[in-house]
Design an enzyme around this catalytic site. Structure first.
Site, short mmCIF file in Angstrom:
data_model
loop_
_atom_site.label_atom_id
_atom_site.label_comp_id
_atom_site.label_asym_id
_atom_site.label_seq_id
_atom_site.Cartn_x
_atom_site.Cartn_y
_atom_site.Cartn_z
N ASP A 1 -32.23 47.15 -105.59
CA ASP A 1 -32.83 48.48 -105.76
C ASP A 1 -32.59 49.09 -107.13
O ASP A 1 -32.81 50.30 -107.31
CB ASP A 1 -32.32 49.43 -104.67
CG ASP A 1 -33.13 49.32 -103.38
OD1 ASP A 1 -34.29 48.85 -103.44
OD2 ASP A 1 -32.61 49.68 -102.31
N ASP B 1 -38.63 46.15 -99.44
CA ASP B 1 -38.31 47.22 -100.40
C ASP B 1 -38.46 46.77 -101.85
O ASP B 1 -38.80 47.56 -102.73
CB ASP B 1 -36.87 47.72 -100.20
CG ASP B 1 -36.47 47.86 -98.75
OD1 ASP B 1 -36.90 47.02 -97.94
OD2 ASP B 1 -35.71 48.78 -98.42
N1 GLY Z 1 -34.34 50.70 -99.68
C1 GLY Z 1 -33.72 51.03 -98.45
C2 GLY Z 1 -34.54 51.86 -97.52
O1 GLY Z 1 -35.73 52.01 -97.65
O2 GLY Z 1 -33.93 52.38 -96.59
#
Ligand code: GLY
Length: 373
Positions: A96, A152
């Site tokens: 992320d 994600d």
């Molecule tokens: N990237 C983690 C979520 O969407 O919870």
């Protein structure tokens, strides 16, 4: 404006909404916290290595770019410097980093030309590309399993596309595209729904199975995951011009829109067997709205109209039914976000990424063009 029936008046509705947003954000600027969750109207202040640390600064940069008010600029300025420290200390950085550095370093460079910010963005892109598993063609998710990829990351690959363009070297783009092709192959199903996790043999690269992750089960459709896919595949089209990604974004969007409840805000998973007592997830709605606008922007006007109208309906519903206008002191714009329903963590709260994508979508509808995803 209670019932939504007049698209012609939407622009003045948005202008009014923008004014209300500024009042809320102006109050939060004084705190300038590393926000993640607001359960009772006060945002927490989490360590900056957490995946959500870029969203509050991202809100500030959008507000600054839209208004040119110095308070937003000043409050936003140091965040990429702070988050960069995670590279030289033990930290939880993972797939992320795009969420952390696009709305901080990359947008700062884009808006102000700051060269240190550019360097930080490129460093984050290096880190993310180092997570690529060449045998399986995926970006590794998290730091405990080495064979997992997650939906994600569709959003985080914008960091790689940006880096490729920035330094004029397609290596980063090759990695982003290889991952996006894995999303097309192993995540997006025939009916346009999407799983959260795909598990691979990290040695051979072979696909093993889908996993439920934050969704109800391996065959379900976690609503925020659908939103990540809509937006991420639309972005992949934007950066590559390859139409299969746009079609994939449309396909997931069609599933998402067809499965929405009457008020355009999804439950946390579209395939929960019984919705009674189950929470909505406003963050999924906000992110999907921004992604739908992105799809519309890449289609001829006539074809794109329905996606933009759907985005407007979502924004209207969030604004009229889920926002916190009635509580001026409440930190957080949208109620009823869901972090992780499976683990019963952060359910029915405000989430900073829900607030970010809500503001981003509104700004885009108002003509803002410096989007970094
Ligand atoms: N990237 C983690 C979520 O969407 O919870």
């Amino acid at each position: 404006m209670n019932e939504f029936n007049n698209f012609e008046k939407f622009d003045s509705y948005l202008q009014e909404l923008w004014g209300a947003l500024q009042v809320k954000i102006d109050r939060m600027v004084k705190e300038n916290k590393s926000a993640h969750v607001s359960a009772e109207g006060v945002y927490d202040n989490i360590p900056v290595d957490w995946w959500t640390s870029g969203f509050w600064p991202g809100i500030l940069w959008i507000m600054y770019d839209m208004t040119k008010k110095k308070e937003y600029h000043n409050a936003a300025w140091e965040w990429d410097v702070r988050i960069e420290q995670c590279f030289i200390e033990e930290s939880r950085l993972h797939h992320d980093v795009g969420f952390q550095f696009l709305p901080t370093a990359v947008i700062k460079h884009k808006i102000t030309g700051d060269q240190d910010a550019r360097r930080r963005g490129l460093q984050a892109a290096n880190f993310l590309s180092g997570r690529f598993n060449i045998a399986g063609n995926y970006l590794r998710a998290w730091n405990d399993q080495n064979g997992w990829a997650i939906i994600d990351s569709s959003m985080n690959i914008s960091l790689l596309f940006w880096a490729a363009e920035e330094i004029g070297d397609p290596r980063f783009k090759h990695i982003a595209k290889a991952h996006a092709d894995t999303v097309l192959k192993n995540f997006i199903r025939e009916d346009g729904s999407v799983c959260h996790i795909a598990s691979f043999d990290a040695e051979s690269g072979e696909f093993i199975e889908s996993l439920g992750g934050q969704g109800y089960d391996p065959h379900s459709a976690w609503s925020r995951g659908q939103a990540w896919a809509i937006y991420g595949m639309a972005n992949t089209y934007k950066y590559t011009g390859e139409v299969r990604y746009l079609r994939a974004a449309q396909k997931v969007a069609h599933f998402f829109l067809a499965a929405l409840p009457d008020d355009y805000v999804p439950y946390w998973d579209f395939r929960v067997p019984n919705f009674d007592g189950e929470p909505r997830d406003t963050s999924a709605a906000a992110c999907a709205a921004s992604g739908l606008i992105e799809i519309a922007n890449h289609l001829p006007e006539q074809e794109g109209r329905m996606y933009k109208k759907a985005a407007k309906r979502i924004i209207h519903s969030l604004t009229n039914h889920y926002a916190t206008w009635d509580q001026p002191e409440y930190e957080g714009l949208l109620r009823e976000g869901v972090g992780n329903r499976v683990k019963n963590k952060n359910v029915n709260v405000s989430l900073i990424y829900g607030d970010y994508f809500y503001i981003e979508a509104i700004a885009k509808l108002l003509g803002w063009e410096n989007n970094i995803f």
